[in-house]
Design an enzyme around this catalytic site. Structure first.
Site, PDB file in Angstrom:
ATOM      1  N   SER A 181       0.822  -1.220   0.000  1.00  0.00           N
ATOM      2  CA  SER A 181       0.000   0.000   0.000  1.00  0.00           C
ATOM      3  C   SER A 181       0.851   1.264   0.000  1.00  0.00           C
ATOM      4  O   SER A 181       1.918   1.319   0.611  1.00  0.00           O
ATOM      5  CB  SER A 181      -0.888   0.001   1.246  1.00  0.00           C
ATOM      6  N   TYR A 238      -0.308   6.353  -3.802  1.00  0.00           N
ATOM      7  CA  TYR A 238      -1.259   7.438  -3.571  1.00  0.00           C
ATOM      8  C   TYR A 238      -0.499   8.734  -3.865  1.00  0.00           C
ATOM      9  O   TYR A 238       0.590   8.941  -3.331  1.00  0.00           O
ATOM     10  CB  TYR A 238      -1.735   7.445  -2.113  1.00  0.00           C
ATOM     11  N   THR A 258      -3.705   4.450  -7.385  1.00  0.00           N
ATOM     12  CA  THR A 258      -5.110   4.291  -7.015  1.00  0.00           C
ATOM     13  C   THR A 258      -5.850   5.583  -7.342  1.00  0.00           C
ATOM     14  O   THR A 258      -5.457   6.660  -6.903  1.00  0.00           O
ATOM     15  CB  THR A 258      -5.236   3.917  -5.521  1.00  0.00           C
ATOM     16  N   LYS A 313      -5.478   1.663 -10.606  1.00  0.00           N
ATOM     17  CA  LYS A 313      -6.354   0.832  -9.783  1.00  0.00           C
ATOM     18  C   LYS A 313      -7.600   1.633  -9.422  1.00  0.00           C
ATOM     19  O   LYS A 313      -7.482   2.725  -8.857  1.00  0.00           O
ATOM     20  CB  LYS A 313      -5.620   0.413  -8.504  1.00  0.00           C
ATOM     21  N   HIS A 362     -12.642  -0.483  -4.722  1.00  0.00           N
ATOM     22  CA  HIS A 362     -12.004  -0.328  -3.410  1.00  0.00           C
ATOM     23  C   HIS A 362     -12.713  -1.204  -2.362  1.00  0.00           C
ATOM     24  O   HIS A 362     -12.842  -0.805  -1.196  1.00  0.00           O
ATOM     25  CB  HIS A 362     -12.027   1.147  -2.991  1.00  0.00           C
TER      26      HIS A 362
HETATM   27  C1  LIG Z   1      -8.257  -2.411   5.584  1.00  0.00           C
HETATM   28  C2  LIG Z   1      -8.153  -2.029   4.131  1.00  0.00           C
HETATM   29  C3  LIG Z   1      -7.242  -1.068   3.733  1.00  0.00           C
HETATM   30  C4  LIG Z   1      -7.127  -0.716   2.385  1.00  0.00           C
HETATM   31  N1  LIG Z   1      -6.166   0.188   2.005  1.00  0.00           N
HETATM   32  C5  LIG Z   1      -5.957   0.411   0.687  1.00  0.00           C
HETATM   33  C6  LIG Z   1      -4.869   1.226   0.283  1.00  0.00           C
HETATM   34  O1  LIG Z   1      -4.065   1.697   1.078  1.00  0.00           O
HETATM   35  N2  LIG Z   1      -4.724   1.440  -1.064  1.00  0.00           N
HETATM   36  C7  LIG Z   1      -5.560   0.896  -1.995  1.00  0.00           C
HETATM   37  O2  LIG Z   1      -5.383   1.132  -3.189  1.00  0.00           O
HETATM   38  N3  LIG Z   1      -6.583   0.116  -1.618  1.00  0.00           N
HETATM   39  C8  LIG Z   1      -6.788  -0.144  -0.311  1.00  0.00           C
HETATM   40  N4  LIG Z   1      -7.802  -0.999   0.060  1.00  0.00           N
HETATM   41  C9  LIG Z   1      -8.649  -1.627  -0.981  1.00  0.00           C
HETATM   42  C10 LIG Z   1      -8.027  -2.960  -1.436  1.00  0.00           C
HETATM   43  O3  LIG Z   1      -6.835  -2.772  -2.129  1.00  0.00           O
HETATM   44  C11 LIG Z   1      -8.984  -3.718  -2.376  1.00  0.00           C
HETATM   45  O4  LIG Z   1      -9.357  -2.894  -3.442  1.00  0.00           O
HETATM   46  C12 LIG Z   1     -10.223  -4.253  -1.678  1.00  0.00           C
HETATM   47  O5  LIG Z   1      -9.998  -4.540  -0.324  1.00  0.00           O
HETATM   48  C13 LIG Z   1     -10.680  -5.505  -2.389  1.00  0.00           C
HETATM   49  O6  LIG Z   1     -11.820  -6.033  -1.838  1.00  0.00           O
HETATM   50  P1  LIG Z   1     -11.820  -7.290  -0.821  1.00  0.00           P
HETATM   51  O7  LIG Z   1     -11.297  -6.769   0.478  1.00  0.00           O
HETATM   52  O8  LIG Z   1     -13.254  -7.614  -0.761  1.00  0.00           O
HETATM   53  O9  LIG Z   1     -10.962  -8.393  -1.387  1.00  0.00           O
HETATM   54  C14 LIG Z   1      -7.957  -1.337   1.414  1.00  0.00           C
HETATM   55  C15 LIG Z   1      -8.882  -2.305   1.833  1.00  0.00           C
HETATM   56  C16 LIG Z   1      -8.970  -2.672   3.162  1.00  0.00           C
HETATM   57  C17 LIG Z   1      -9.955  -3.751   3.553  1.00  0.00           C
END
Ligand SMILES: Cc1cc2nc3c(=O)[nH]c(=O)nc-3n(C[C@H](O)[C@H](O)[C@H](O)COP(=O)(O)O)c2cc1C
Length: 345
Positions: free
Chosen positions: A108, A131, A157, A217, A241
């Protein structure tokens, strides 16, 4: 580990038991009414897999290629910020767990650790999720460090123009950034409001900065996918997301076919959003994704048992994918076609 967790739901249950309620909700929750969050799952459940029988399936091949790499499985760990809330070693522990299986991990952009430190802990391949949380000079400096540390690609993202209204957190007055506090060594980025001004000009600029492959993304329409490949982007990452940003969006699996058509082989397609089982992964591959990223499913492994929990989660996913392929008469993830899938309401 194997004796403790025999199925993926066991791991999720253990994580829920261990985590403080506020942290569980931060991980599990979505934006506003959580319609997008639920829709991702429901759309996957509406798809059925057709089975072909009397095929020799003694050897089932999960390996695939991505950006010129050979990967042992067609899955990746989605980037997640705030991992220190789920395990004291956060991102470092996550990549330690991914390493033994060779699974691609996406670190991330709000990792709590310097990108160099995370890379040192990884024995498998890494991508970096960017980011754009500051001016171009800040991004340039960060990307130089990312490239020097051996990351194989960078994905910007684009669906966090502003931070989604995560009502579980709001209701509990839980601020993940404050909760992370000084738990992890990385300083806060200079300007978390910067992404609101990003446009396609920034995409062109970023692509010029990088020698490694570049992706976006958070692509959810054929129009944006076409625009991305026209701009020379090598990874189109279909994502909402995990339902944490725009509420009432489409499910990612529902927009995948139109994006596959728009990209027309000109970029690699990654998808995420609600994938929690081997069967889910096989559905997206059949519909044209190259790689399926999983967020929460692997997060629960980290919370339940650190690197060993991540490793076990990945092993169980491998077992599920292998069994699914055998039972639907397929011998390789590289030869799946949309004909394998039927919509059932
Ligand atoms: C706790 C958490 C933190 C996340 N932080 C980021 C992040 O820092 N950057 C990002 O592009 N997506 C972030 N996401 C989104 C994930 O990359 C991803 O798109 C998403 O969790 C996919 O769905 P799923 O959790 O149902 O597999 C985050 C998701 C969660 C659950």
């Amino acid at each position: 580990m194997q004796a403790r967790f025999m199925t993926l739901p066991d791991i999720r249950r253990a994580a829920k038991q261990i985590l403080p309620t506020s942290v569980w909700n931060f991980g599990a929750g979505g934006a506003e009414t959580e319609t997008t969050l639920r829709r991702n799952r429901r759309a996957l459940q509406r798809l059925a897999i057709r089975q072909h029988v009397l095929v020799d399936v003694r050897h089932v091949d999960l390996t695939t290629t991505f950006l010129g790499m050979t990967l042992p499985m067609p899955i990746a760990i989605a980037p997640m910020g705030g991992l220190v809330l789920f395990h004291p070693q956060g991102d470092c522990e996550m990549v330690r767990g991914a390493g033994p299986t060779g699974t691609l991990a996406v670190v991330s952009g709000v990792t709590g650790w310097p990108v160099e430190e995370v890379a040192k802990e990884a024995s498998g391949p890494l991508l970096f999720q960017l980011y754009h949380f500051g001016p171009r000079s800040w991004v340039q400096e960060l990307l130089a460090r990312v490239e020097a540390s051996g990351y194989r690609g960078v994905c910007l993202t684009v669906d966090v123009q502003v931070y989604g209204r995560r009502e579980r957190d709001l209701r509990q007055r839980f601020d993940p950034r404050a909760a992370m506090g000084n738990l992890a060594p990385n300083p806060r980025p200079p300007d978390p409001t910067y992404p609101a001004r990003l446009t396609w000009d920034d995409v062109a600029w970023l692509r010029e900065q990088l020698r490694v492959p570049f992706g976006l993304k958070g692509i959810m329409t054929a129009e944006d996918a076409r625009r991305a490949v026209d701009a020379g982007v090598q990874i189109v990452w279909v994502s909402n997301h995990g339902g944490r940003q725009l509420d009432h969006a489409q499910a990612t699996i529902d927009v995948l076919p139109e994006i596959v058509e728009a990209v027309d082989g000109r970029a690699e397609i990654v998808i995420d959003g609600g994938f929690s089982r081997g069967t889910d992964v096989i559905k997206a591959l059949a519909l044209g994704a190259k790689l399926v990223a999983l967020g929460r499913t692997i997060l629960w492994g980290l919370a339940a048992a650190g690197a060993a929990g991540v490793h076990r989660t990945l092993e169980l996913l491998r077992e599920e994918m292998t069994t699914t392929l055998a039972l639907c008469g397929q011998t390789s993830v590289r030869h799946l076609t949309p004909d394998l899938i039927r919509r059932v309401d």
